[in-house]
Design a protein around this motif. Sequence first.
Motif, PDB file in Angstrom:
ATOM      1  N   TRP A 181     -21.710  40.898  25.861  1.00 34.78           N
ATOM      2  CA  TRP A 181     -23.092  41.177  25.415  1.00 34.78           C
ATOM      3  C   TRP A 181     -23.620  40.439  24.210  1.00 34.78           C
ATOM      4  O   TRP A 181     -24.840  40.026  24.282  1.00 34.78           O
ATOM      5  CB  TRP A 181     -22.995  42.851  25.084  1.00 34.78           C
ATOM      6  N   ALA A 182     -23.004  40.158  23.243  1.00 28.68           N
ATOM      7  CA  ALA A 182     -23.217  39.378  22.043  1.00 28.68           C
ATOM      8  C   ALA A 182     -23.700  38.084  22.455  1.00 28.68           C
ATOM      9  O   ALA A 182     -24.660  37.380  21.759  1.00 28.68           O
ATOM     10  CB  ALA A 182     -22.092  39.588  20.793  1.00 28.68           C
ATOM     11  N   VAL A 183     -22.939  37.317  23.156  1.00 30.70           N
ATOM     12  CA  VAL A 183     -23.273  36.171  23.630  1.00 30.70           C
ATOM     13  C   VAL A 183     -24.788  36.079  24.450  1.00 30.70           C
ATOM     14  O   VAL A 183     -25.632  35.105  24.106  1.00 30.70           O
ATOM     15  CB  VAL A 183     -22.194  35.375  24.386  1.00 30.70           C
ATOM     16  N   VAL A 184     -24.808  37.153  25.493  1.00 25.99           N
ATOM     17  CA  VAL A 184     -26.083  37.141  26.315  1.00 25.99           C
ATOM     18  C   VAL A 184     -27.073  37.449  25.332  1.00 25.99           C
ATOM     19  O   VAL A 184     -28.287  36.778  25.550  1.00 25.99           O
ATOM     20  CB  VAL A 184     -25.863  37.853  27.415  1.00 25.99           C
ATOM     21  N   ASN A 185     -27.064  38.315  24.379  1.00 22.22           N
ATOM     22  CA  ASN A 185     -28.095  38.731  23.597  1.00 22.22           C
ATOM     23  C   ASN A 185     -28.614  37.565  22.714  1.00 22.22           C
ATOM     24  O   ASN A 185     -29.672  37.234  22.697  1.00 22.22           O
ATOM     25  CB  ASN A 185     -27.777  39.901  22.855  1.00 22.22           C
ATOM     26  N   HIS A 218     -32.472  33.591  21.264  1.00 19.82           N
ATOM     27  CA  HIS A 218     -32.717  32.257  20.761  1.00 19.82           C
ATOM     28  C   HIS A 218     -33.767  31.596  21.576  1.00 19.82           C
ATOM     29  O   HIS A 218     -34.446  30.713  21.050  1.00 19.82           O
ATOM     30  CB  HIS A 218     -31.288  31.489  20.812  1.00 19.82           C
ATOM     31  N   THR A 219     -33.729  31.800  22.728  1.00 20.40           N
ATOM     32  CA  THR A 219     -34.645  30.993  23.709  1.00 20.40           C
ATOM     33  C   THR A 219     -36.186  31.737  23.946  1.00 20.40           C
ATOM     34  O   THR A 219     -36.753  31.209  24.647  1.00 20.40           O
ATOM     35  CB  THR A 219     -34.174  30.942  25.106  1.00 20.40           C
ATOM     36  N   GLY A 220     -35.976  33.047  23.263  1.00 15.32           N
ATOM     37  CA  GLY A 220     -37.325  33.797  23.554  1.00 15.32           C
ATOM     38  C   GLY A 220     -37.410  34.737  24.770  1.00 15.32           C
ATOM     39  O   GLY A 220     -38.332  35.288  24.826  1.00 15.32           O
TER      40      GLY A 220
END
Length: 370
Positions: A237-241, A246-248
Motif C-alpha cells: 500500500w505504501a508503495v502504491v500510495n 508523486h504522479t498526481g
Amino acid sequence: MKGERNRSSCKHARTRRKETPMTGNGTAAQTKERVDWVDYAKGICIIMVVMMHSVLGVEAAAGQTGFMHYVVEFAKPFRMPDFFLLSGLFLPLVINRDWRTYLDRKVVHFAYFYVLWVTIQFGFKAPAFAAEFGWPGVVRLWLMSFIDPFGTLWFIYLLPVFFVVIKATRRIPSWAVWGTAAALEMTHISTGWTLIDEFAARFVYIYSGYLFASYVFAWSNRARAYPGWTLAVIALWAVVNGGLVHTGISEWPIVSLALGLAGAGAIIAAGTLLAKMRWLDTLRYCGEHSIVIYLAFFLPMAASRTILLKAGLIQDIGLVSLIVTIAGVAGAVLIWWACRNTRANFLFERPDAFWIAPKKPAPTVQAAAE
C-alpha cells in the motif's frame, strides 16, 4: 441486523481498562473500556494532522520547503479520511439513543469546545486581524466562524453535523446514502466554503465507519492474527500510495476515494500491530487524548515556529518543521496537564451547565474522545 452485527464486533474487539480525561460524551476521569488499536490509529492520525499544519505553516513563513513536505504529501490521501472513519466506528453503539441524549453527547459536547476554542484562537489572532480589517472586521470574522468553521477547528465543527445527518437518515437505505456520499467525494466540490467542501469530501468516510464497522473490526482481527501478511500488505500500500501521490493521480476521482479507504485500512492495520506488540506507547497516549491535542496544538505550534524561524539557529526547514510538530503535540498535552486539576479544566472538560441530558455513562466500548 446491521447494527447488531456492529455492536457484536465492537464488544468482541480486544479492549483494556483505562482512565480517560475526556471521553466522547464529555465525562471526565471515568473508567471506560477502550479498544487498544483505535487509540494507536488515532494517535497516528492526530500526529499527522499536527504535522500538516506545522509543516505547511513553517514552509509558508520561510518561503521554502523541506523534507517533511514529502511526508505531508504522502499522508494527504488518507490523513483525514482515517480520522473520520474512526469517528464513525462506534456510532452503531449509540445511534438508537433518544434525540436529547444523542444531541447532548454528539452535538452540544463538540459545540461547547468549538465555541470556546474558536474564541480563544481569535483572542490570539485579534491584533493581526484588527490591523488588516479593523476591530469591526474582527467581530464579523468571529461571527462568521459559526456559519463556516474557522482554521484548524473545522473537524470539531463538522463532526456534530455528520452525527446528526447519520441519525436523521437511518430510514433511508444505507446503499443510497453511501452512494450519494461517495459521489459527493468524487466530485471534488470547491465552493470556497469549508462546511460545504469538507462535508462533500469527508462524509463518505465517517458513514463508512458507521456502516462497515463489523468489517473494520474483522480486518483488525485478521491483521492481529497474521502480522507477517499484514506488514506485506502495508508495504505494498505504501508503495502504491506514494507512487500515485508523486504522479498526481491520487487527486483523480475514484482514485481519491479508493486511496482514502485503503489508507484508513492501512493505518488501522498498523495500529493493530502496534497494539499487539505494545510498542510506541506514546502514540497510544496521543490517540487517547486526540481531541485534547487537536484543540490546543495551535498555540505551541505557532509559538515554536515563530521562535525557531526568528532565532535562525536551524537552517534546515525540514528539521524546523519536525521540531514544530513535536512541540505542537507535546505542548498541547502539557497545556492539558496544567489545566486538568485547576479551575481552568473547563478548557477540556464540559461544565455541568452545558449538559442537556443526564450524565449517565453508557456501558459500551468507547474510543478515545469520539
